[in-house]
Design a protein around this motif. Structure first.
Motif, short mmCIF file in Angstrom:
data_model
loop_
_atom_site.label_atom_id
_atom_site.label_comp_id
_atom_site.label_asym_id
_atom_site.label_seq_id
_atom_site.Cartn_x
_atom_site.Cartn_y
_atom_site.Cartn_z
N TRP A 135 13.70 50.72 5.88
CA TRP A 135 14.31 50.11 7.07
C TRP A 135 13.28 49.30 7.85
CZ3 TRP A 135 13.70 50.99 12.45
CH2 TRP A 135 14.66 50.36 13.24
N LEU A 136 12.09 49.87 8.06
CA LEU A 136 11.06 49.18 8.81
C LEU A 136 10.58 47.93 8.06
CD1 LEU A 136 8.94 52.19 10.13
CD2 LEU A 136 10.29 50.61 11.52
N ALA A 137 10.46 48.03 6.75
CA ALA A 137 9.99 46.89 5.96
C ALA A 137 10.94 45.71 6.07
CB ALA A 137 9.83 47.30 4.50
N GLY A 138 12.21 45.98 6.31
CA GLY A 138 13.19 44.91 6.43
C GLY A 138 13.20 44.22 7.76
N LEU A 139 12.41 44.68 8.74
CA LEU A 139 12.42 44.09 10.09
C LEU A 139 11.42 42.95 10.24
CD1 LEU A 139 12.72 47.30 12.31
CD2 LEU A 139 14.52 45.69 11.66
N GLY A 140 10.60 42.72 9.23
CA GLY A 140 9.66 41.61 9.30
C GLY A 140 8.64 41.77 10.41
N VAL A 141 8.48 40.70 11.22
CA VAL A 141 7.46 40.71 12.27
C VAL A 141 7.75 41.74 13.36
CG1 VAL A 141 6.80 38.30 11.88
CG2 VAL A 141 8.64 38.84 13.51
N TRP A 142 9.00 42.20 13.46
CA TRP A 142 9.35 43.17 14.49
C TRP A 142 9.09 44.61 14.03
CZ3 TRP A 142 10.03 41.58 19.22
CH2 TRP A 142 10.46 40.28 19.45
N ALA A 143 8.66 44.78 12.82
CA ALA A 143 8.44 46.13 12.29
C ALA A 143 7.43 46.93 13.12
CB ALA A 143 8.01 46.06 10.83
N PRO A 144 6.27 46.34 13.51
CA PRO A 144 5.32 47.13 14.31
C PRO A 144 5.90 47.60 15.64
CG PRO A 144 4.24 45.20 13.39
CD PRO A 144 5.71 45.03 13.15
N VAL A 145 6.66 46.72 16.31
CA VAL A 145 7.26 47.09 17.60
C VAL A 145 8.27 48.21 17.41
CG1 VAL A 145 8.62 46.26 19.55
CG2 VAL A 145 6.90 44.77 18.50
N ALA A 146 9.13 48.07 16.39
CA ALA A 146 10.13 49.09 16.12
C ALA A 146 9.47 50.41 15.74
CB ALA A 146 11.07 48.63 15.00
N TYR A 147 8.39 50.32 14.99
CA TYR A 147 7.69 51.52 14.56
C TYR A 147 7.12 52.29 15.76
CZ TYR A 147 3.96 54.39 12.58
OH TYR A 147 3.13 55.43 12.26
N VAL A 148 6.45 51.58 16.66
CA VAL A 148 5.88 52.23 17.85
C VAL A 148 6.98 52.85 18.71
CG1 VAL A 148 4.63 51.82 20.02
CG2 VAL A 148 3.81 50.80 17.89
N GLY A 149 8.09 52.10 18.88
CA GLY A 149 9.20 52.62 19.67
C GLY A 149 9.82 53.86 19.06
N LEU A 150 10.00 53.85 17.74
CA LEU A 150 10.56 55.01 17.05
C LEU A 150 9.62 56.21 17.14
CD1 LEU A 150 12.15 53.56 13.79
CD2 LEU A 150 13.34 54.73 15.65
N TYR A 151 8.34 55.95 16.98
CA TYR A 151 7.36 57.04 17.06
C TYR A 151 7.40 57.68 18.45
CZ TYR A 151 3.16 59.49 15.42
OH TYR A 151 2.26 60.44 14.99
N ALA A 152 7.42 56.84 19.49
CA ALA A 152 7.44 57.36 20.86
C ALA A 152 8.71 58.16 21.12
CB ALA A 152 7.33 56.20 21.85
N ALA A 153 9.86 57.62 20.69
CA ALA A 153 11.12 58.33 20.89
C ALA A 153 11.15 59.63 20.09
CB ALA A 153 12.29 57.44 20.48
N GLY A 154 10.62 59.59 18.87
CA GLY A 154 10.58 60.79 18.05
C GLY A 154 9.73 61.88 18.66
N THR A 155 8.64 61.49 19.32
CA THR A 155 7.79 62.47 19.99
C THR A 155 8.54 63.17 21.11
OG1 THR A 155 5.80 61.19 19.46
CG2 THR A 155 5.65 62.74 21.30
N VAL A 156 9.33 62.40 21.86
CA VAL A 156 10.09 62.96 22.98
C VAL A 156 11.13 63.97 22.50
CG1 VAL A 156 11.72 62.40 24.83
CG2 VAL A 156 9.69 60.98 24.47
N ILE A 157 11.74 63.71 21.33
CA ILE A 157 12.82 64.59 20.86
C ILE A 157 12.37 65.52 19.73
CG2 ILE A 157 14.61 62.99 21.60
CD1 ILE A 157 14.94 62.11 18.71
N PHE A 158 11.05 65.77 19.67
CA PHE A 158 10.50 66.81 18.80
C PHE A 158 10.58 66.49 17.30
CE2 PHE A 158 11.20 68.89 22.80
CZ PHE A 158 10.19 69.84 22.91
N LEU A 159 10.54 65.23 16.92
CA LEU A 159 10.47 64.90 15.50
C LEU A 159 9.02 65.06 15.02
CD1 LEU A 159 12.73 61.75 15.12
CD2 LEU A 159 13.28 64.14 14.68
N PRO A 160 8.81 65.42 13.76
CA PRO A 160 7.45 65.62 13.26
C PRO A 160 6.66 64.31 13.22
CG PRO A 160 9.06 65.77 11.47
CD PRO A 160 9.84 65.74 12.74
N GLY A 161 5.53 64.29 13.91
CA GLY A 161 4.72 63.08 13.97
C GLY A 161 4.14 62.68 12.64
N SER A 162 3.88 63.65 11.75
CA SER A 162 3.29 63.33 10.46
C SER A 162 4.19 62.40 9.64
CB SER A 162 3.02 64.61 9.67
OG SER A 162 4.21 65.37 9.50
N LEU A 163 5.51 62.54 9.81
CA LEU A 163 6.47 61.67 9.11
C LEU A 163 6.21 60.21 9.45
CD1 LEU A 163 9.21 61.23 7.53
CD2 LEU A 163 10.31 61.40 9.76
#
Length: 336
Positions: A38-66
């Motif tokens: 999914w992230l690979a398909g976002l092109g130049v927006w992939a880094p922004v989406a990745y950081v946002g997903l990581y931050a949101a995942g941290t808030v809702i207890f998703l495993p950071g290692s993933l």
């Protein structure tokens, strides 16, 4: 607390709780391969989406290692580590603020006994305690973010220390993702043991000091500006000791009326002078509260029993509009 102030907090708490519950019931959807695609398909927006997903995942207890390993696979070892660390830090900061906004004041009002000593001990150690829990891999990352938000550790010391001390883990797991999870599966133990060794060094450096402070009951004793103001107004026997330099004592922030000025560097040799002028309890004041904390330790070691530190110091006192003096007319010897 009125309904208008309570409603946004309850709404925020409900949103976080629902997100955590939903993810708990749908953990099978956490597919690293799907995330990579999914992230690979976002092109130049992939880094922004990745950081946002990581931050949101941290808030809702998703495993950071993933997310960290996915970052390594997608962005390489260098940028993957940078983006992972950025997402983890933003998420940790958001969780910290959520905990403080929703429950921080309530916890401080209700805290007593061992809980209060623990909270005060954590606050006294400040960034050192944050460094300890970040480096020692025994503390659950997501839960710790919320727990630290319930203390009064400063937000920026918390964020900066977290950023620095999470870097080794971010680099290690990003490299793991970049090299390929399956190709180096046999080497994962080396990373785990390396991080464990780093955590052990942190434990040796930080834990004894914290444990000693808690066992000896040397946790900070705070007094809020509102409470100090009430005590002064009531005429309660009290000595306000300002440990700033003379230029600060009569400077822009001024000083509390009738405060005694003994700079921190002179306190050891002027204890007898303070004993002769001290009236009942002693409240220590400086610009913020860092020098006051050191002064409290000196006074306690010298036998002063009832010593408190003004939380936030003169900056908070002045911000609340409390009375100050700027002409050097404090009680007792004013250093010149």
């Amino acid at each position: 607390m009125n309904v208008r102030r309570l409603a946004p907090r309850l709404l925020l708490l409900a949103c976080v709780a629902l997100a955590v519950i939903w993810m708990g019931l749908n953990r099978d959807l956490l597919d690293s391969t799907a995330l990579d695609s999914w992230l690979a398909g976002l092109g130049v927006w992939a880094p922004v989406a990745y950081v946002g997903l990581y931050a949101a995942g941290t808030v809702i207890f998703l495993p950071g290692s993933l997310f960290t390993m996915a970052g390594g696979a997608l962005f390489g070892p260098m940028w993957g580590a940078v983006l992972s660390l950025l997402g983890a830090t933003i998420g940790a900061g958001l969780a910290f603020l959520i905990a403080r906004y929703i429950a921080g004041d309530w916890v401080m009002q209700k805290a007593a006994g061992r809980l209060k000593r623990l909270i005060d001990g954590v606050e006294t150690e400040g960034w050192r305690f944050v460094a300890f829990v970040r480096l020692v891999p025994l503390f659950p990352f997501n839960l710790t973010n919320y727990a630290l938000g319930l203390t009064r550790i400063g937000f920026w010391p918390y964020v900066v220390t977290s950023l620095i001390c999470m870097a080794p883990g971010a680099v290690a797991y990003t490299w793991l993702g970049h090299a390929g999870r399956e190709a180096i599966a046999g080497d994962t133990s080396a990373i785990r043991y390396g991080l464990l060794a780093l955590g052990l060094l942190a434990a040796v450096a930080f834990l004894p000091r914290l444990v000693t402070r808690l066992r000896k009951g040397e946790a900070m004793t705070w007094i809020e500006p509102e409470e100090l103001h009430r005590q002064i107004e009531s005429g309660r026997p009290l000595t306000v000791l300002d440990v700033r330099g003379a230029d600060e004592f009569t400077g822009q922030l001024g000083h509390i009326p009738d405060a005694v000025n003994i700079p921190l560097g002179e306190l050891d040799r002027r204890l007898d002078e303070l004993r002769s002028t001290a009236n009942g309890e002693v409240t220590v004041v400086c610009r913020t509260d860092k020098r006051s904390a050191a002064a409290q330790t000196i006074l306690r070691n010298a036998g002063f029993k009832n010593v408190a530190v003004l939380r936030g110091g003169m900056e908070r006192w002045a911000a609340l509009g409390r009375e100050t003096v700027r002409d050097g007319s404090g009680k007792g010897p004013v250093t010149t």
